[in-house]
Design a protein around this motif. Structure first.
Motif, PDB file in Angstrom:
ATOM      1  N   ALA A 238       0.818  -1.268  -0.016  1.00 25.16           N
ATOM      2  CA  ALA A 238       0.182   0.055   0.001  1.00 25.16           C
ATOM      3  C   ALA A 238       0.794   1.079  -0.118  1.00 25.16           C
ATOM      4  O   ALA A 238       0.528   2.131  -0.809  1.00 25.16           O
ATOM      5  CB  ALA A 238      -0.998  -0.049   1.062  1.00 25.16           C
ATOM      6  N   GLU A 239       1.933   1.338   0.715  1.00 21.12           N
ATOM      7  CA  GLU A 239       3.031   2.538   0.927  1.00 21.12           C
ATOM      8  C   GLU A 239       3.629   2.748  -0.520  1.00 21.12           C
ATOM      9  O   GLU A 239       4.121   3.661  -0.770  1.00 21.12           O
ATOM     10  CB  GLU A 239       3.991   2.129   1.881  1.00 21.12           C
ATOM     11  CG  GLU A 239       3.843   2.204   3.318  1.00 21.12           C
ATOM     12  CD  GLU A 239       4.757   1.885   4.202  1.00 21.12           C
ATOM     13  OE1 GLU A 239       5.583   2.678   4.103  1.00 21.12           O
ATOM     14  OE2 GLU A 239       4.709   0.963   4.735  1.00 21.12           O
ATOM     15  N   GLN A 240       3.557   1.513  -1.481  1.00 14.41           N
ATOM     16  CA  GLN A 240       4.464   1.575  -2.512  1.00 14.41           C
ATOM     17  C   GLN A 240       3.417   1.925  -3.849  1.00 14.41           C
ATOM     18  O   GLN A 240       3.865   1.558  -5.156  1.00 14.41           O
ATOM     19  CB  GLN A 240       5.082   0.244  -2.893  1.00 14.41           C
ATOM     20  CG  GLN A 240       6.163   0.154  -1.513  1.00 14.41           C
ATOM     21  CD  GLN A 240       6.982  -1.088  -1.920  1.00 14.41           C
ATOM     22  OE1 GLN A 240       7.931  -1.161  -2.745  1.00 14.41           O
ATOM     23  NE2 GLN A 240       6.811  -2.223  -1.094  1.00 14.41           N
ATOM     24  N   GLY A 241       2.452   2.545  -3.730  1.00 15.71           N
ATOM     25  CA  GLY A 241       1.487   2.874  -4.845  1.00 15.71           C
ATOM     26  C   GLY A 241       0.355   2.258  -5.027  1.00 15.71           C
ATOM     27  O   GLY A 241      -0.268   2.587  -6.019  1.00 15.71           O
ATOM     28  N   VAL A 242       0.045   1.269  -4.153  1.00 14.31           N
ATOM     29  CA  VAL A 242      -1.184   0.655  -4.281  1.00 14.31           C
ATOM     30  C   VAL A 242      -1.916   0.837  -3.006  1.00 14.31           C
ATOM     31  O   VAL A 242      -2.188  -0.068  -2.132  1.00 14.31           O
ATOM     32  CB  VAL A 242      -1.125  -1.093  -4.540  1.00 14.31           C
ATOM     33  CG1 VAL A 242      -2.396  -1.542  -5.009  1.00 14.31           C
ATOM     34  CG2 VAL A 242       0.007  -1.186  -5.566  1.00 14.31           C
ATOM     35  N   PRO A 243      -2.661   2.152  -2.638  1.00 12.43           N
ATOM     36  CA  PRO A 243      -3.481   2.418  -1.526  1.00 12.43           C
ATOM     37  C   PRO A 243      -4.525   1.430  -1.032  1.00 12.43           C
ATOM     38  O   PRO A 243      -5.339   0.782  -2.202  1.00 12.43           O
ATOM     39  CB  PRO A 243      -4.055   3.817  -2.095  1.00 12.43           C
ATOM     40  CG  PRO A 243      -3.179   4.331  -3.223  1.00 12.43           C
ATOM     41  CD  PRO A 243      -2.702   3.004  -3.748  1.00 12.43           C
ATOM     42  N   GLY A 244      -4.551   1.011   0.181  1.00 17.36           N
ATOM     43  CA  GLY A 244      -5.475   0.187   0.623  1.00 17.36           C
ATOM     44  C   GLY A 244      -5.383  -1.322   0.435  1.00 17.36           C
ATOM     45  O   GLY A 244      -6.120  -2.223   0.739  1.00 17.36           O
ATOM     46  N   PHE A 245      -4.394  -1.448  -0.192  1.00 16.25           N
ATOM     47  CA  PHE A 245      -4.103  -2.857  -0.635  1.00 16.25           C
ATOM     48  C   PHE A 245      -3.701  -3.791   0.566  1.00 16.25           C
ATOM     49  O   PHE A 245      -2.839  -3.509   1.450  1.00 16.25           O
ATOM     50  CB  PHE A 245      -3.035  -3.122  -1.392  1.00 16.25           C
ATOM     51  CG  PHE A 245      -2.698  -4.453  -2.234  1.00 16.25           C
ATOM     52  CD1 PHE A 245      -3.612  -5.064  -3.119  1.00 16.25           C
ATOM     53  CD2 PHE A 245      -1.823  -5.344  -1.533  1.00 16.25           C
ATOM     54  CE1 PHE A 245      -3.261  -6.542  -3.579  1.00 16.25           C
ATOM     55  CE2 PHE A 245      -1.512  -6.729  -1.884  1.00 16.25           C
ATOM     56  CZ  PHE A 245      -2.410  -7.423  -2.832  1.00 16.25           C
ATOM     57  N   GLU A 246      -4.455  -4.847   0.688  1.00 14.59           N
ATOM     58  CA  GLU A 246      -4.181  -5.940   1.887  1.00 14.59           C
ATOM     59  C   GLU A 246      -4.559  -7.282   1.166  1.00 14.59           C
ATOM     60  O   GLU A 246      -5.741  -7.377   0.689  1.00 14.59           O
ATOM     61  CB  GLU A 246      -4.813  -5.438   2.861  1.00 14.59           C
ATOM     62  CG  GLU A 246      -4.632  -6.277   4.151  1.00 14.59           C
ATOM     63  CD  GLU A 246      -5.102  -5.787   5.488  1.00 14.59           C
ATOM     64  OE1 GLU A 246      -4.666  -6.296   6.627  1.00 14.59           O
ATOM     65  OE2 GLU A 246      -6.066  -4.706   5.507  1.00 14.59           O
ATOM     66  N   SER A 247      -3.794  -8.265   1.479  1.00 13.61           N
ATOM     67  CA  SER A 247      -4.309  -9.608   1.237  1.00 13.61           C
ATOM     68  C   SER A 247      -3.317 -10.650   2.336  1.00 13.61           C
ATOM     69  O   SER A 247      -2.566 -10.144   2.844  1.00 13.61           O
ATOM     70  CB  SER A 247      -3.699 -10.124  -0.181  1.00 13.61           C
ATOM     71  OG  SER A 247      -2.411 -10.112  -0.428  1.00 13.61           O
ATOM     72  N   GLY A 248      -3.966 -11.796   2.205  1.00 11.11           N
ATOM     73  CA  GLY A 248      -2.821 -12.585   2.930  1.00 11.11           C
ATOM     74  C   GLY A 248      -3.554 -13.987   3.112  1.00 11.11           C
ATOM     75  O   GLY A 248      -4.613 -14.452   2.192  1.00 11.11           O
ATOM     76  N   THR A 249      -3.065 -14.791   4.214  1.00 13.27           N
ATOM     77  CA  THR A 249      -3.420 -16.255   4.075  1.00 13.27           C
ATOM     78  C   THR A 249      -3.966 -16.531   5.342  1.00 13.27           C
ATOM     79  O   THR A 249      -3.367 -16.128   6.444  1.00 13.27           O
ATOM     80  CB  THR A 249      -2.166 -17.301   4.025  1.00 13.27           C
ATOM     81  OG1 THR A 249      -1.681 -17.011   2.814  1.00 13.27           O
ATOM     82  CG2 THR A 249      -2.563 -18.544   4.026  1.00 13.27           C
ATOM     83  N   TRP A 250      -5.434 -17.029   5.515  1.00 10.24           N
ATOM     84  CA  TRP A 250      -6.072 -17.034   6.618  1.00 10.24           C
ATOM     85  C   TRP A 250      -6.171 -18.673   6.824  1.00 10.24           C
ATOM     86  O   TRP A 250      -7.012 -19.189   6.075  1.00 10.24           O
ATOM     87  CB  TRP A 250      -7.547 -16.517   6.562  1.00 10.24           C
ATOM     88  CG  TRP A 250      -7.588 -15.048   6.114  1.00 10.24           C
ATOM     89  CD1 TRP A 250      -7.585 -14.224   5.234  1.00 10.24           C
ATOM     90  CD2 TRP A 250      -7.912 -13.933   7.142  1.00 10.24           C
ATOM     91  NE1 TRP A 250      -7.541 -12.882   5.243  1.00 10.24           N
ATOM     92  CE2 TRP A 250      -7.635 -12.658   6.618  1.00 10.24           C
ATOM     93  CE3 TRP A 250      -7.780 -14.203   8.609  1.00 10.24           C
ATOM     94  CZ2 TRP A 250      -7.466 -11.459   7.379  1.00 10.24           C
ATOM     95  CZ3 TRP A 250      -7.933 -12.658   9.178  1.00 10.24           C
ATOM     96  CH2 TRP A 250      -7.852 -11.473   8.463  1.00 10.24           C
TER      97      TRP A 250
END
Length: 322
Positions: A238-250
């Motif tokens: 998100a800091e590197q130009g993709v605002p709001g981006f979040e993903s992961g392994t649940w």
């Protein structure tokens, strides 16, 4: 004759009234299988093996971890769906990937929302965006620029998996150009990237961090809203130009839909206690996973939210599998 009829009716009524109590007392009556629908070495496998012995001790039954990989987790999932709904067969998997399945596959032998019942959430780990050390990029911006000049092979655990769709989202947002190389699981995707056969990988932190710590992979970004304590100098995507981006392994545990409520509740309580125990929590935290627990009701609501969110990403990326 009337006496026999009355007796049968009385016994049937008693069975109905004592059903939940009977279930809780009789279960488990044989070894329990934890089916991991991916190859050994991935995030789900790591967590399954971390909880198997404590669960065995709590339930006083043997607990076996069985890796049943294939078709992006669908083979193992289908085996659990078809297993007896008696609480002796559990599915431990990436819940995000399971929520994606119905949107990606045109034909499935099961419906995750109807054929499985959530027991509870266990842990979360963000995806790490990593590259082979030979890749001449030290940030997402530099990697995107490099991809626009020459072909870059992007390893994914499987087409339609959460890491694949996370890569698609980053690609769309940054105008990067990846060539996706599908694998049958995270461990194989990591191995080929470590060997330099592929250049880029996005995968769960739990399985990927050890290779970053030993210098076999170079990390460029983390897919969390905030930076992670184990990698304080690594910026988020998100800091590197993709605002709001979040993903992961649940990681979560599910059982066949007809599993009795008392069994689900007991399992949920035991798994929550085990995953929150200092020994297991510290073990997972040291590898980059966060313990995040949910009740069966909370789990069901979360799964539905994930399903809707990923359906949008799938539609945007045009990802479909026959």
């Amino acid at each position: 004759m009337k006496t026999r009829t009355f007796l049968r009716a009385t016994l049937a009524a008693a069975a109905l009234l004592s059903g939940p109590a009977a279930w809780s007392q009789a279960w488990p009556s044989k070894p329990i299988r934890i089916v991991v629908p991916y190859p050994p070495g991935g995030s789900s496998d790591i967590i399954a093996r971390a909880i198997s012995q404590p669960l065995s001790e709590a339930l006083k039954q043997t607990v076996i971890v069985e890796n049943k990989a294939g078709a992006n987790g669908n083979t193992g999932t289908d085996a659990v769906v078809k297993a007896p709904a008696d609480g002796h067969t559990l599915l431990l998997c990436d819940v995000g990937a399971l929520a994606i399945t119905a949107s990606v596959y045109n034909k499935l032998p099961f419906d995750p929302s109807k054929d499985l019942r959530g027991v509870g959430m266990l842990a979360y780990s963000p995806h790490l965006l990593v590259v082979h050390p030979s890749v001449q990029a030290n940030s997402l911006k530099e990697l995107v620029a490099l991809s626009q000049k020459s072909k870059i092979d992007f390893a994914v655990t499987a087409i339609g998996s959460a890491p694949h769709l996370a890569g698609v989202a980053v690609e769309k947002a940054t105008k990067a150009r990846w060539e996706y190389i599908p694998y049958k699981g995270g461990s194989q995707a990591i191995s080929d990237t470590v060997a330099g056969q592929t250049q880029v990988l996005m995968n769960g932190m739990l399985a990927t961090l050890p290779f970053v710590q030993t210098g076999k992979l170079k990390v460029l970004g983390v897919s969390k809203a905030t930076r992670v304590p184990l990698l304080p100098d690594v910026p988020t995507i998100a800091e590197q130009g993709v605002p709001g981006f979040e993903s992961g392994t649940w990681q979560g545990v599910l059982v066949p839909a007809g599993t009795p409520a008392p069994v689900v509740e007991r399992l949920s309580a035991e798994l929550t206690r085990i995953i929150r125990s200092p020994e297991v929590r510290q073990r997972l935290t040291a590898q980059g996973a966060e313990v995040r627990t949910m009740s069966p009701t909370e789990f069901a609501a979360f799964f539905e939210k994930e399903r809707r969110n990923w359906a949008g990403v799938v539609a945007q990326g045009g990802v479909k599998i026959d």
